[in-house]
Design an enzyme around this catalytic site. Structure first.
Site, PDB file in Angstrom:
ATOM      1  N   LYS A   1      -8.562  -3.229  -9.527  1.00 43.57           N
ATOM      2  CA  LYS A   1      -7.497  -2.557 -10.293  1.00 43.57           C
ATOM      3  C   LYS A   1      -6.577  -3.609 -10.930  1.00 43.57           C
ATOM      4  CE  LYS A   1      -6.980   1.615  -7.426  1.00 43.57           C
ATOM      5  NZ  LYS A   1      -5.983   2.351  -6.647  1.00 43.57           N
TER       6      LYS A   1
ATOM      7  N   TYR B   1      11.975   8.911   2.263  1.00 45.59           N
ATOM      8  CA  TYR B   1      11.914   7.912   1.180  1.00 45.59           C
ATOM      9  C   TYR B   1      13.318   7.371   0.900  1.00 45.59           C
ATOM     10  CZ  TYR B   1      11.420   6.193  -3.643  1.00 45.59           C
ATOM     11  OH  TYR B   1      11.452   5.418  -4.791  1.00 45.59           O
TER      12      TYR B   1
ATOM     13  N   LYS C   1      14.958   3.491   1.304  1.00 44.51           N
ATOM     14  CA  LYS C   1      15.627   2.713   0.255  1.00 44.51           C
ATOM     15  C   LYS C   1      17.053   2.345   0.665  1.00 44.51           C
ATOM     16  CE  LYS C   1      12.044   2.636  -2.456  1.00 44.51           C
ATOM     17  NZ  LYS C   1      11.333   1.400  -2.794  1.00 44.51           N
TER      18      LYS C   1
HETATM   19  N1  LIG Z   1       8.795   6.188 -10.427  1.00 49.97           N
HETATM   20  C1  LIG Z   1      10.062   6.427 -10.131  1.00 49.97           C
HETATM   21  O1  LIG Z   1      10.673   7.401 -10.578  1.00 49.97           O
HETATM   22  C2  LIG Z   1      10.804   5.471  -9.241  1.00 49.97           C
HETATM   23  C3  LIG Z   1      12.176   5.631  -9.094  1.00 49.97           C
HETATM   24  C4  LIG Z   1      12.873   4.764  -8.274  1.00 49.97           C
HETATM   25  C5  LIG Z   1      12.199   3.759  -7.631  1.00 49.97           C
HETATM   26  N2  LIG Z   1      10.867   3.605  -7.779  1.00 49.97           N
HETATM   27  C6  LIG Z   1      10.204   2.518  -7.043  1.00 49.97           C
HETATM   28  O2  LIG Z   1       9.257   1.836  -7.841  1.00 49.97           O
HETATM   29  C7  LIG Z   1       8.194   1.345  -7.008  1.00 49.97           C
HETATM   30  C8  LIG Z   1       6.832   1.802  -7.460  1.00 49.97           C
HETATM   31  O3  LIG Z   1       6.946   2.902  -8.159  1.00 49.97           O
HETATM   32  P1  LIG Z   1       6.013   3.358  -9.363  1.00 49.97           P
HETATM   33  O4  LIG Z   1       6.745   4.518  -9.881  1.00 49.97           O
HETATM   34  O5  LIG Z   1       5.623   2.257 -10.249  1.00 49.97           O
HETATM   35  O6  LIG Z   1       4.761   3.888  -8.498  1.00 49.97           O
HETATM   36  P2  LIG Z   1       3.215   3.722  -8.575  1.00 49.97           P
HETATM   37  O7  LIG Z   1       2.760   3.867  -9.970  1.00 49.97           O
HETATM   38  O8  LIG Z   1       2.710   4.653  -7.528  1.00 49.97           O
HETATM   39  O9  LIG Z   1       2.979   2.218  -8.098  1.00 49.97           O
HETATM   40  C9  LIG Z   1       3.055   1.883  -6.753  1.00 49.97           C
HETATM   41  C10 LIG Z   1       2.378   0.566  -6.534  1.00 49.97           C
HETATM   42  O10 LIG Z   1       2.497   0.233  -5.148  1.00 49.97           O
HETATM   43  C11 LIG Z   1       1.212  -0.096  -4.673  1.00 49.97           C
HETATM   44  N3  LIG Z   1       1.089   0.143  -3.250  1.00 49.97           N
HETATM   45  C12 LIG Z   1       1.279   1.316  -2.586  1.00 49.97           C
HETATM   46  N4  LIG Z   1       1.018   1.138  -1.289  1.00 49.97           N
HETATM   47  C13 LIG Z   1       0.647  -0.151  -1.125  1.00 49.97           C
HETATM   48  C14 LIG Z   1       0.237  -0.941  -0.024  1.00 49.97           C
HETATM   49  N5  LIG Z   1       0.132  -0.437   1.200  1.00 49.97           N
HETATM   50  N6  LIG Z   1      -0.052  -2.238  -0.227  1.00 49.97           N
HETATM   51  C15 LIG Z   1       0.046  -2.777  -1.444  1.00 49.97           C
HETATM   52  N7  LIG Z   1       0.401  -2.089  -2.547  1.00 49.97           N
HETATM   53  C16 LIG Z   1       0.702  -0.783  -2.374  1.00 49.97           C
HETATM   54  C17 LIG Z   1       0.250   0.789  -5.462  1.00 49.97           C
HETATM   55  O11 LIG Z   1      -1.074   0.312  -5.377  1.00 49.97           O
HETATM   56  P3  LIG Z   1      -2.328   1.295  -5.700  1.00 49.97           P
HETATM   57  O12 LIG Z   1      -2.313   1.544  -7.182  1.00 49.97           O
HETATM   58  O13 LIG Z   1      -3.496   0.513  -5.235  1.00 49.97           O
HETATM   59  O14 LIG Z   1      -2.088   2.558  -4.933  1.00 49.97           O
HETATM   60  C18 LIG Z   1       0.855   0.615  -6.843  1.00 49.97           C
HETATM   61  O15 LIG Z   1       0.466  -0.598  -7.395  1.00 49.97           O
HETATM   62  C19 LIG Z   1       8.476   1.844  -5.620  1.00 49.97           C
HETATM   63  O16 LIG Z   1       9.115   0.822  -4.881  1.00 49.97           O
HETATM   64  C20 LIG Z   1       9.398   3.011  -5.862  1.00 49.97           C
HETATM   65  O17 LIG Z   1      10.204   3.291  -4.766  1.00 49.97           O
HETATM   66  C21 LIG Z   1      10.151   4.438  -8.586  1.00 49.97           C
END
Ligand SMILES: NC(=O)c1ccc[n+]([C@@H]2O[C@H](COP(=O)([O-])OP(=O)(O)OC[C@H]3O[C@@H](n4cnc5c(N)ncnc54)[C@H](OP(=O)(O)O)[C@@H]3O)[C@@H](O)[C@H]2O)c1
Length: 332
Positions: free
Chosen positions: A62, A200, A204
């Site tokens: 990926k 969650y 945070k």
């Molecule tokens: N989206 C929002 O609205 C939002 C808002 C506030 C904060 N955030 C923060 O932004 C971050 C990611 O969000 P995103 O929205 O970009 O989500 P996302 O698209 O789901 O991306 C999450 C990433 O984390 C990786 N991951 C999950 N579990 C893992 C593990 N055990 N080991 C290594 N990598 C792992 C996933 O890998 P895979 O692809 O292999 O699963 C993916 O690369 C998080 O910290 C989240 O709390 C997001």
């Protein structure tokens, strides 16, 4: 300003600056950068001239697909991007990653973006999954790269950055587990009476307590400045909300996302801002929102918050030492 008002103002009435910083010569790591906000942050950083961008991902193929996508969209040279393995649910993987980082010539920034959100209770490495992945593992990654960030700052005379991706949902965490008298980690690992819709946000909040503690114990010095901060991208369209949902829940969520959420590209600007070369010193130990230092929330700054932080750290640091002995010795 109340949370709801602040949220609406941030999501609908705030425009985030398109990144125009100069990352030339820099080496930057973004965890979880195969997708979502991490991928878009990596794309910006490559476009802005970084010499080396390391996509630290749990599934190498990926990460390689993400690297090809970034190269195609930025016309960067193929050797700018490296794809490294990092599995946050596996402490051995984190330790190997930490060793690999020590072999780098320099490290200017790490964005700890990988994280999870789920309504399902699961123990991962003995602790509830949000607590392990979003807090314990995220902190371990930070501690293992901190010496290289400090060295880079000293040797190259630059500010370096350790940025943890958080969420403004920390403001509304109930965190009833913090009211009990026993071990917080054990309390958070109990399935009985768990409030998964709060978990969650709790993770945070605990991440913010951790960042504040790290910043105090790894202060900025004239000869070595590693700015440690926590940043929220705001609510964004991404794969984070990937839990199984009923059709009604899925429909409501998709309408909400269309109405209010940022694109991942726009949200990623906050991540890039958190590691910009001239980020102000006041970001150290701070919560960043909409590309500026924001309030921690009245709870965190109160006596109650300080006592919650102390109790949390008293459990977290021995846990980290049990996983990687000596990892906290980089701190004062
Ligand atoms: N989206 C929002 O609205 C939002 C808002 C506030 C904060 N955030 C923060 O932004 C971050 C990611 O969000 P995103 O929205 O970009 O989500 P996302 O698209 O789901 O991306 C999450 C990433 O984390 C990786 N991951 C999950 N579990 C893992 C593990 N055990 N080991 C290594 N990598 C792992 C996933 O890998 P895979 O692809 O292999 O699963 C993916 O690369 C998080 O910290 C989240 O709390 C997001």
């Amino acid at each position: 300003m109340g949370f709801a008002l602040q949220f609406v103002k941030s999501q609908l009435f705030t425009s985030l600056p398109y990144p125009k910083y100069d990352f030339s010569g820099q080496t930057i790591i973004i965890t979880g950068s195969n997708t979502g906000l991490g991928l878009e942050a990596a794309r910006h950083i490559v476009r802005l001239g970084a010499s080396k961008v390391i996509l630290a991902v749990r599934t190498i193929f990926k990460g390689e697909a993400a690297a090809r996508d970034i190269i195609a969209s930025t016309n960067a040279k193929g050797n700018v991007i490296e794809v490294w393995s990092l599995v946050l649910s596996d402490f051995d993987s984190i330790k190997l990653f930490g060793e690999r980082v020590q072999a780098l010539t320099r490290l200017d920034a790490l964005i700890q973006h990988a994280g999870i959100l789920t309504k399902h209770f699961e123990l991962v490495q003995g602790n509830e999954s949000h607590i392990t992945i979003n807090v314990i593992s995220a902190t371990l990654v930070g501690l293992l790269v901190l010496p290289k960030l400090q060295e880079t700052s000293r040797v190259y005379g630059v500010k370096t950055h350790l940025s943890f991706v958080g969420s403004d949902l920390q403001y509304i965490a109930k965190y009833k587990e913090g009211e009990t008298s026993g071990s917080i980690l054990e309390e958070l690992a109990k399935k009985e009476d768990v409030n998964m819709s709060d978990r969650y946000s709790v993770s945070k909040l605990l991440l913010l307590y951790t960042v504040r503690e790290l910043a105090v114990r790894a202060p900025l010095f004239k000869e070595s400045k590693v700015v440690i901060s926590k940043v929220t991208p705001g609510a964004c369209q991404s794969g984070l909300f990937r839990d199984d949902m009923g059709w009604l829940e899925a429909m409501i969520q998709s309408i909400m996302v269309k109405l209010i959420a940022r694109t991942t590209e726009v949200g990623s600007r906050t991540l890039v801002h958190s590691v910009k070369p001239d980020l102000e010193d006041s970001a150290h130990g701070a919560f960043l929102m909409d590309c500026r230092v924001a309030s921690n929330g009245s709870r965190v700054d109160s006596a109650k918050g300080q006592s919650e932080q102390k109790r949390w750290i008293e459990g977290l640091f021995p846990k980290l030492e049990s996983i990687a002995p000596g990892c906290t010795s980089v701190l004062a």
